[in-house]
Enzyme design. Sequence first.
Site, PDB file in Angstrom:
ATOM      1  N   ARG A 102       0.864  -1.190   0.000  1.00 46.14           N
ATOM      2  CA  ARG A 102       0.000   0.000   0.000  1.00 46.14           C
ATOM      3  C   ARG A 102       0.890   1.225   0.000  1.00 46.14           C
ATOM      4  O   ARG A 102       1.729   1.399   0.896  1.00 46.14           O
ATOM      5  CB  ARG A 102      -0.917   0.016   1.219  1.00 46.14           C
ATOM      6  CG  ARG A 102      -1.593   1.366   1.424  1.00 46.14           C
ATOM      7  CD  ARG A 102      -2.616   1.371   2.525  1.00 46.14           C
ATOM      8  NE  ARG A 102      -3.826   0.689   2.119  1.00 46.14           N
ATOM      9  CZ  ARG A 102      -4.988   0.763   2.762  1.00 46.14           C
ATOM     10  NH1 ARG A 102      -5.088   1.506   3.859  1.00 46.14           N
ATOM     11  NH2 ARG A 102      -6.042   0.116   2.333  1.00 46.14           N
ATOM     12  N   HIS A 129      -7.862   0.744  -5.787  1.00 47.65           N
ATOM     13  CA  HIS A 129      -7.977  -0.074  -4.575  1.00 47.65           C
ATOM     14  C   HIS A 129      -8.636  -1.395  -4.975  1.00 47.65           C
ATOM     15  O   HIS A 129      -9.797  -1.665  -4.631  1.00 47.65           O
ATOM     16  CB  HIS A 129      -8.787   0.670  -3.524  1.00 47.65           C
ATOM     17  CG  HIS A 129      -8.621   0.142  -2.129  1.00 47.65           C
ATOM     18  ND1 HIS A 129      -7.929  -1.039  -1.849  1.00 47.65           N
ATOM     19  CD2 HIS A 129      -9.055   0.619  -0.934  1.00 47.65           C
ATOM     20  CE1 HIS A 129      -7.956  -1.254  -0.547  1.00 47.65           C
ATOM     21  NE2 HIS A 129      -8.618  -0.264   0.033  1.00 47.65           N
ATOM     22  N   GLN A 132     -10.318  -3.800  -2.394  1.00 44.75           N
ATOM     23  CA  GLN A 132     -11.570  -3.285  -1.841  1.00 44.75           C
ATOM     24  C   GLN A 132     -12.736  -3.528  -2.788  1.00 44.75           C
ATOM     25  O   GLN A 132     -13.796  -4.010  -2.374  1.00 44.75           O
ATOM     26  CB  GLN A 132     -11.433  -1.781  -1.563  1.00 44.75           C
ATOM     27  CG  GLN A 132     -12.687  -1.168  -0.974  1.00 44.75           C
ATOM     28  CD  GLN A 132     -12.996  -1.684   0.429  1.00 44.75           C
ATOM     29  OE1 GLN A 132     -12.153  -1.612   1.298  1.00 44.75           O
ATOM     30  NE2 GLN A 132     -14.209  -2.188   0.648  1.00 44.75           N
ATOM     31  N   ASP A 224     -17.281   7.478  -0.358  1.00 46.07           N
ATOM     32  CA  ASP A 224     -15.949   7.365   0.251  1.00 46.07           C
ATOM     33  C   ASP A 224     -15.619   8.723   0.861  1.00 46.07           C
ATOM     34  O   ASP A 224     -16.317   9.714   0.603  1.00 46.07           O
ATOM     35  CB  ASP A 224     -14.916   6.964  -0.828  1.00 46.07           C
ATOM     36  CG  ASP A 224     -13.559   6.599  -0.243  1.00 46.07           C
ATOM     37  OD1 ASP A 224     -13.465   6.412   0.992  1.00 46.07           O
ATOM     38  OD2 ASP A 224     -12.579   6.509  -1.011  1.00 46.07           O
ATOM     39  N   CYS A 264     -16.233   1.842   1.897  1.00 43.28           N
ATOM     40  CA  CYS A 264     -15.033   1.026   2.124  1.00 43.28           C
ATOM     41  C   CYS A 264     -14.500   1.201   3.540  1.00 43.28           C
ATOM     42  O   CYS A 264     -13.785   0.328   4.035  1.00 43.28           O
ATOM     43  CB  CYS A 264     -13.967   1.354   1.081  1.00 43.28           C
ATOM     44  SG  CYS A 264     -13.402   3.061   1.127  1.00 43.28           S
ATOM     45  N   ARG A 292     -13.675  -8.580   3.380  1.00 45.59           N
ATOM     46  CA  ARG A 292     -12.275  -8.348   3.009  1.00 45.59           C
ATOM     47  C   ARG A 292     -11.453  -9.613   3.249  1.00 45.59           C
ATOM     48  O   ARG A 292     -10.570  -9.966   2.456  1.00 45.59           O
ATOM     49  CB  ARG A 292     -11.666  -7.191   3.837  1.00 45.59           C
ATOM     50  CG  ARG A 292     -12.282  -5.819   3.642  1.00 45.59           C
ATOM     51  CD  ARG A 292     -12.032  -5.263   2.266  1.00 45.59           C
ATOM     52  NE  ARG A 292     -10.630  -5.142   1.914  1.00 45.59           N
ATOM     53  CZ  ARG A 292      -9.854  -4.074   2.174  1.00 45.59           C
ATOM     54  NH1 ARG A 292     -10.350  -3.032   2.801  1.00 45.59           N
ATOM     55  NH2 ARG A 292      -8.581  -4.050   1.795  1.00 45.59           N
TER      56      ARG A 292
HETATM   57  N1   CP Z   1     -11.009   0.247   3.268  1.00 48.70           N
HETATM   58  C1   CP Z   1      -9.723   0.176   3.652  1.00 48.70           C
HETATM   59  O1   CP Z   1      -8.805  -0.043   2.809  1.00 48.70           O
HETATM   60  O2   CP Z   1      -9.546   0.289   4.978  1.00 48.70           O
HETATM   61  P1   CP Z   1      -8.148   0.559   5.699  1.00 48.70           P
HETATM   62  O3   CP Z   1      -7.629   1.873   5.158  1.00 48.70           O
HETATM   63  O4   CP Z   1      -8.464   0.583   7.145  1.00 48.70           O
HETATM   64  O5   CP Z   1      -7.216  -0.565   5.320  1.00 48.70           O
END
Ligand code: CP
Length: 304
Positions: A102, A129, A132, A224, A264, A292
């Site tokens: 990430r 993403h 997600q 979001d 998300c 997830r």
């Molecule tokens: N939705 C998501 O990626 O959550 P985090 O940022 O907590 O990993």
Amino acid sequence: MEHLLKLSSLTPDEIIHILDVADEYKRLHKAGTDPKDLQGKAIALMFGKHSTRTRTSLEVGIYQMGGLGTYLSAADMQIARGEPIQDTARVLGRYYDAIVYRTFKQSDVDALARYSGVPVVSGMTDYAHPLQVLTDLMTVREYKGKLAGLKAGFVGDGYNMANSLMIICSKLGVDVAIATPAAYAPQETYVSWAKENAKAAGSTVTITTDIAEALRGADAVYTDVWASMGMEAETEKRARDFADYQVNSAVLKLAKPDAIFLHCLPAHRGSEVTDEVMDGPQSVVFDEAENRLHAQKAVMVAVM
Ligand code: CP
């Protein structure tokens, strides 16, 4: 699947296969019979941005499948002191069977994949993403029993979640509409890709400033945060710019009466979404978060 860097590289059949495997992993987990499909596999979980869900669901999901996930904070790694990404990639590739990364720049995840010699999965970038939205479509299918022919309406920033939602929906024949202030519309390149996909799938992609247009007939409503990670300095400006783009009870009523609400997470309650929507009967956000675990297991096994 060699890597999962972005969804544009996956075929519709590959996406459906991941969703089918994710459903099966969820069923087996609920039955207390997690298959050990990651037995003996070590996966580096390298994070250059904050995370609650992605980090923990990967750690727990890999453990449930018999593997080892090692959390690596990029801030604590030599990469933060200037070690080149290609050297980091070559070293981690000697230790681990796969790497989740990430970070901010998509080009850094692409570089890690180019040099590591092992599968790399994007844990989110400023562009996309993928983990997600695979989870999100798994969740929509769980509630609606199908995907093709449905409509997803997104309200908010035309950023990484909107990009990925457009790409995955357009590949699977789900109509997708993004309602966003004109200055925050998704980049034209991504919209064009999505429209090409939609042409092949027989669905539509709509970019509009009109929330009612985006949510008319929608089966799933999505939003979001208004200021994603790295945009903290713009928080106040964005709060003004997105003030008319909050998903509240009145806005949710613009969609079908049985529409589900997804986010998300993390959510900024009172900004992009209200408590009454987050905690209301149409919200599936915590089932979405739970999924997830299983969608990511399916991805990790697919790239091994
Ligand atoms: N939705 C998501 O990626 O959550 P985090 O940022 O907590 O990993």
